[in-house]
Design an enzyme around this catalytic site. Sequence first.
Site, PDB file in Angstrom:
ATOM      1  N   LYS A  15       0.847  -1.211   0.000  1.00  0.00           N
ATOM      2  CA  LYS A  15       0.000   0.000   0.000  1.00  0.00           C
ATOM      3  C   LYS A  15       0.877   1.254   0.000  1.00  0.00           C
ATOM      4  CE  LYS A  15      -2.050  -1.128   3.899  1.00  0.00           C
ATOM      5  NZ  LYS A  15      -1.319  -2.377   4.169  1.00  0.00           N
ATOM      6  N   ARG A  87      -9.664   0.911   8.359  1.00  0.00           N
ATOM      7  CA  ARG A  87      -9.280  -0.467   8.695  1.00  0.00           C
ATOM      8  C   ARG A  87     -10.475  -1.290   9.132  1.00  0.00           C
ATOM      9  NH1 ARG A  87      -3.579   0.506   8.529  1.00  0.00           N
ATOM     10  NH2 ARG A  87      -2.771  -1.211   9.720  1.00  0.00           N
ATOM     11  N   ARG A 121      11.607  -6.245   5.115  1.00  0.00           N
ATOM     12  CA  ARG A 121      11.458  -4.782   5.007  1.00  0.00           C
ATOM     13  C   ARG A 121      12.411  -4.070   5.973  1.00  0.00           C
ATOM     14  NH1 ARG A 121       5.710  -1.980   5.541  1.00  0.00           N
ATOM     15  NH2 ARG A 121       5.672  -3.104   7.530  1.00  0.00           N
ATOM     16  N   ARG A 154      10.976  -2.294  11.576  1.00  0.00           N
ATOM     17  CA  ARG A 154       9.849  -1.870  12.404  1.00  0.00           C
ATOM     18  C   ARG A 154       9.607  -2.887  13.518  1.00  0.00           C
ATOM     19  NH1 ARG A 154       5.015  -0.027   8.371  1.00  0.00           N
ATOM     20  NH2 ARG A 154       3.807  -1.224   9.882  1.00  0.00           N
ATOM     21  N   ARG A 165      -1.143  -9.284  13.048  1.00  0.00           N
ATOM     22  CA  ARG A 165      -1.634  -8.182  12.199  1.00  0.00           C
ATOM     23  C   ARG A 165      -2.484  -8.727  11.050  1.00  0.00           C
ATOM     24  NH1 ARG A 165       3.813  -5.603  10.565  1.00  0.00           N
ATOM     25  NH2 ARG A 165       2.587  -4.186   9.274  1.00  0.00           N
TER      26      ARG A 165
HETATM   27  P1  AP5 Z   1       4.871  -1.635   1.924  1.00  0.00           P
HETATM   28  O1  AP5 Z   1       4.575  -0.777   0.750  1.00  0.00           O
HETATM   29  O2  AP5 Z   1       5.623  -1.042   3.074  1.00  0.00           O
HETATM   30  O3  AP5 Z   1       3.524  -2.374   2.401  1.00  0.00           O
HETATM   31  P2  AP5 Z   1       2.261  -1.847   3.184  1.00  0.00           P
HETATM   32  O4  AP5 Z   1       1.065  -2.505   2.585  1.00  0.00           O
HETATM   33  O5  AP5 Z   1       2.267  -0.355   3.249  1.00  0.00           O
HETATM   34  O6  AP5 Z   1       2.555  -2.525   4.593  1.00  0.00           O
HETATM   35  P3  AP5 Z   1       2.447  -1.983   6.076  1.00  0.00           P
HETATM   36  O7  AP5 Z   1       3.075  -3.068   6.927  1.00  0.00           O
HETATM   37  O8  AP5 Z   1       3.014  -0.609   6.229  1.00  0.00           O
HETATM   38  O9  AP5 Z   1       0.927  -1.965   6.298  1.00  0.00           O
HETATM   39  P4  AP5 Z   1       0.182  -1.997   7.609  1.00  0.00           P
HETATM   40  O10 AP5 Z   1      -1.173  -1.649   7.147  1.00  0.00           O
HETATM   41  O11 AP5 Z   1       0.283  -3.218   8.427  1.00  0.00           O
HETATM   42  O12 AP5 Z   1       0.959  -0.917   8.521  1.00  0.00           O
HETATM   43  P5  AP5 Z   1       0.657   0.595   8.849  1.00  0.00           P
HETATM   44  O13 AP5 Z   1       1.938   1.298   8.843  1.00  0.00           O
HETATM   45  O14 AP5 Z   1      -0.479   1.135   8.056  1.00  0.00           O
HETATM   46  O15 AP5 Z   1       5.679  -2.919   1.409  1.00  0.00           O
HETATM   47  C1  AP5 Z   1       6.103  -3.935   2.303  1.00  0.00           C
HETATM   48  C2  AP5 Z   1       7.483  -4.441   1.882  1.00  0.00           C
HETATM   49  O16 AP5 Z   1       7.360  -5.101   0.602  1.00  0.00           O
HETATM   50  C3  AP5 Z   1       8.540  -3.337   1.671  1.00  0.00           C
HETATM   51  O17 AP5 Z   1       9.800  -3.835   2.041  1.00  0.00           O
HETATM   52  C4  AP5 Z   1       8.483  -3.048   0.158  1.00  0.00           C
HETATM   53  O18 AP5 Z   1       9.730  -2.570  -0.318  1.00  0.00           O
HETATM   54  C5  AP5 Z   1       8.160  -4.446  -0.395  1.00  0.00           C
HETATM   55  N1  AP5 Z   1       7.358  -4.418  -1.620  1.00  0.00           N
HETATM   56  C6  AP5 Z   1       6.348  -3.572  -1.953  1.00  0.00           C
HETATM   57  N2  AP5 Z   1       5.829  -3.879  -3.155  1.00  0.00           N
HETATM   58  C7  AP5 Z   1       6.532  -4.980  -3.580  1.00  0.00           C
HETATM   59  C8  AP5 Z   1       6.456  -5.782  -4.768  1.00  0.00           C
HETATM   60  N3  AP5 Z   1       5.536  -5.525  -5.738  1.00  0.00           N
HETATM   61  N4  AP5 Z   1       7.311  -6.828  -4.880  1.00  0.00           N
HETATM   62  C9  AP5 Z   1       8.228  -7.099  -3.883  1.00  0.00           C
HETATM   63  N5  AP5 Z   1       8.356  -6.371  -2.744  1.00  0.00           N
HETATM   64  C10 AP5 Z   1       7.497  -5.320  -2.606  1.00  0.00           C
HETATM   65  O19 AP5 Z   1       0.106   0.455  10.346  1.00  0.00           O
HETATM   66  C11 AP5 Z   1       0.954   0.100  11.406  1.00  0.00           C
HETATM   67  C12 AP5 Z   1       0.151   0.081  12.706  1.00  0.00           C
HETATM   68  O20 AP5 Z   1      -0.369   1.384  12.976  1.00  0.00           O
HETATM   69  C13 AP5 Z   1      -1.087  -0.830  12.701  1.00  0.00           C
HETATM   70  O21 AP5 Z   1      -0.771  -2.182  13.026  1.00  0.00           O
HETATM   71  C14 AP5 Z   1      -1.929  -0.169  13.797  1.00  0.00           C
HETATM   72  O22 AP5 Z   1      -1.437  -0.460  15.085  1.00  0.00           O
HETATM   73  C15 AP5 Z   1      -1.673   1.302  13.523  1.00  0.00           C
HETATM   74  N6  AP5 Z   1      -2.641   1.861  12.553  1.00  0.00           N
HETATM   75  C16 AP5 Z   1      -2.368   2.357  11.324  1.00  0.00           C
HETATM   76  N7  AP5 Z   1      -3.488   2.771  10.724  1.00  0.00           N
HETATM   77  C17 AP5 Z   1      -4.499   2.547  11.597  1.00  0.00           C
HETATM   78  C18 AP5 Z   1      -5.897   2.727  11.535  1.00  0.00           C
HETATM   79  N8  AP5 Z   1      -6.501   3.250  10.450  1.00  0.00           N
HETATM   80  N9  AP5 Z   1      -6.633   2.356  12.599  1.00  0.00           N
HETATM   81  C19 AP5 Z   1      -6.055   1.844  13.709  1.00  0.00           C
HETATM   82  N10 AP5 Z   1      -4.745   1.612  13.825  1.00  0.00           N
HETATM   83  C20 AP5 Z   1      -3.963   1.968  12.771  1.00  0.00           C
END
Ligand code: AP5
Length: 207
Positions: A15, A87, A121, A154, A165
Site C-alpha cells: 500500500k 481499517r 522490510r 519496524r 496483524r
Molecule cells: P509496503 O509498501 O511497506 O507495504 P504496506 O502494505 O504499506 O505494509 P504496512 O506493513 O506498512 O501496512 P500496515 O497496514 O500493516 O501498517 P501501517 O503502517 O499502516 O511494502 C512492504 C514491503 O514489501 C517493503 O519492504 C516493500 O519494499 C516491499 N514491496 C512492496 N511492493 C513490492 C512488490 N511488488 N514486490 C516485492 N516487494 C514489494 O500500520 C501500522 C500500525 O499502525 C497498525 O498495526 C496499527 O497499530 C496502527 N494503525 C495504522 N493505521 C491505523 C488505523 N486506520 N486504525 C487503527 N490503527 C492503525
Amino acid sequence: MARKIVFLGPPGAGKGTQAVRLAQELSVPHIATGDLLRSEVQSETELGMKAQGYMDRGELVPDELVVAMIRERLQKASGFVLDGFPRNLNQAQRLSSVTEVERAVHLSLSREEIVRRLSARRLCPQCGHVYNLQASPPQKNEICDLCNTKLVQRNDDRPEVIGHRVDIYTREIKPVLEFYQKQSVLREVAALGSVDSVYRAVKAAVN
Ligand code: AP5
C-alpha cells in the site's frame, strides 16, 4: 482520473509503496495513518504514548484517536491518497461523513508472500525511505542510499507480530470491502509481481 483514493490491503501488500507513487503522480497528499502514528510515537506526544502499545502488539489503535488525527487534513483536501485507513467498518463510515471516496483500491496478497516481504522490510529512520532486502535492497549493506543512515526494522515486523496483524486485518476488512462494493468504487488489484507491474494495475483501477 479519481483524486480521492483509499488503499486497502493486508500488511505488506505494498500500500505504502504504491500510494507514494500515485500521490506524486496526481500531485495530492499521501496520508498514511501508520506513518503519522509512528511519527507521534517518535515525538513522544500524548497520542504517540497512547498508540505505541497497540502498534507494537500489532493491534488497531482506537478509532477515535485515528479519526481525530486525520479528520482535518481530509476536510481541507481536494484530493488525497489515503493509506492504512479505513481499517474497519466504523472507520469507513466515519470517513464517509467527512469526505467522499472515489476509488477504494484493494491490494491482495497471499499470507506466505506477506511474511516474506515484511521480514525483509527495512526503513530509513532519517528520511523514511522503505527498502526490501530481497526485492529492493540498498546498495550498501543496510545503509540508506539517500542519506547514508543505518536502516532499521519496524517493531511490528517481527514474525510473531506479523501473524497477529494479518489475523486482525482478515477479521476486520470484509465489511469494509462490502461497504465500498455497494458504492461501486471498489477495485481489486493483485499485488503479486514487480512494483512497476502492480503500479500499472493500480493506475488502470483509478482511471
Ligand atoms: P509496503 O509498501 O511497506 O507495504 P504496506 O502494505 O504499506 O505494509 P504496512 O506493513 O506498512 O501496512 P500496515 O497496514 O500493516 O501498517 P501501517 O503502517 O499502516 O511494502 C512492504 C514491503 O514489501 C517493503 O519492504 C516493500 O519494499 C516491499 N514491496 C512492496 N511492493 C513490492 C512488490 N511488488 N514486490 C516485492 N516487494 C514489494 O500500520 C501500522 C500500525 O499502525 C497498525 O498495526 C496499527 O497499530 C496502527 N494503525 C495504522 N493505521 C491505523 C488505523 N486506520 N486504525 C487503527 N490503527 C492503525
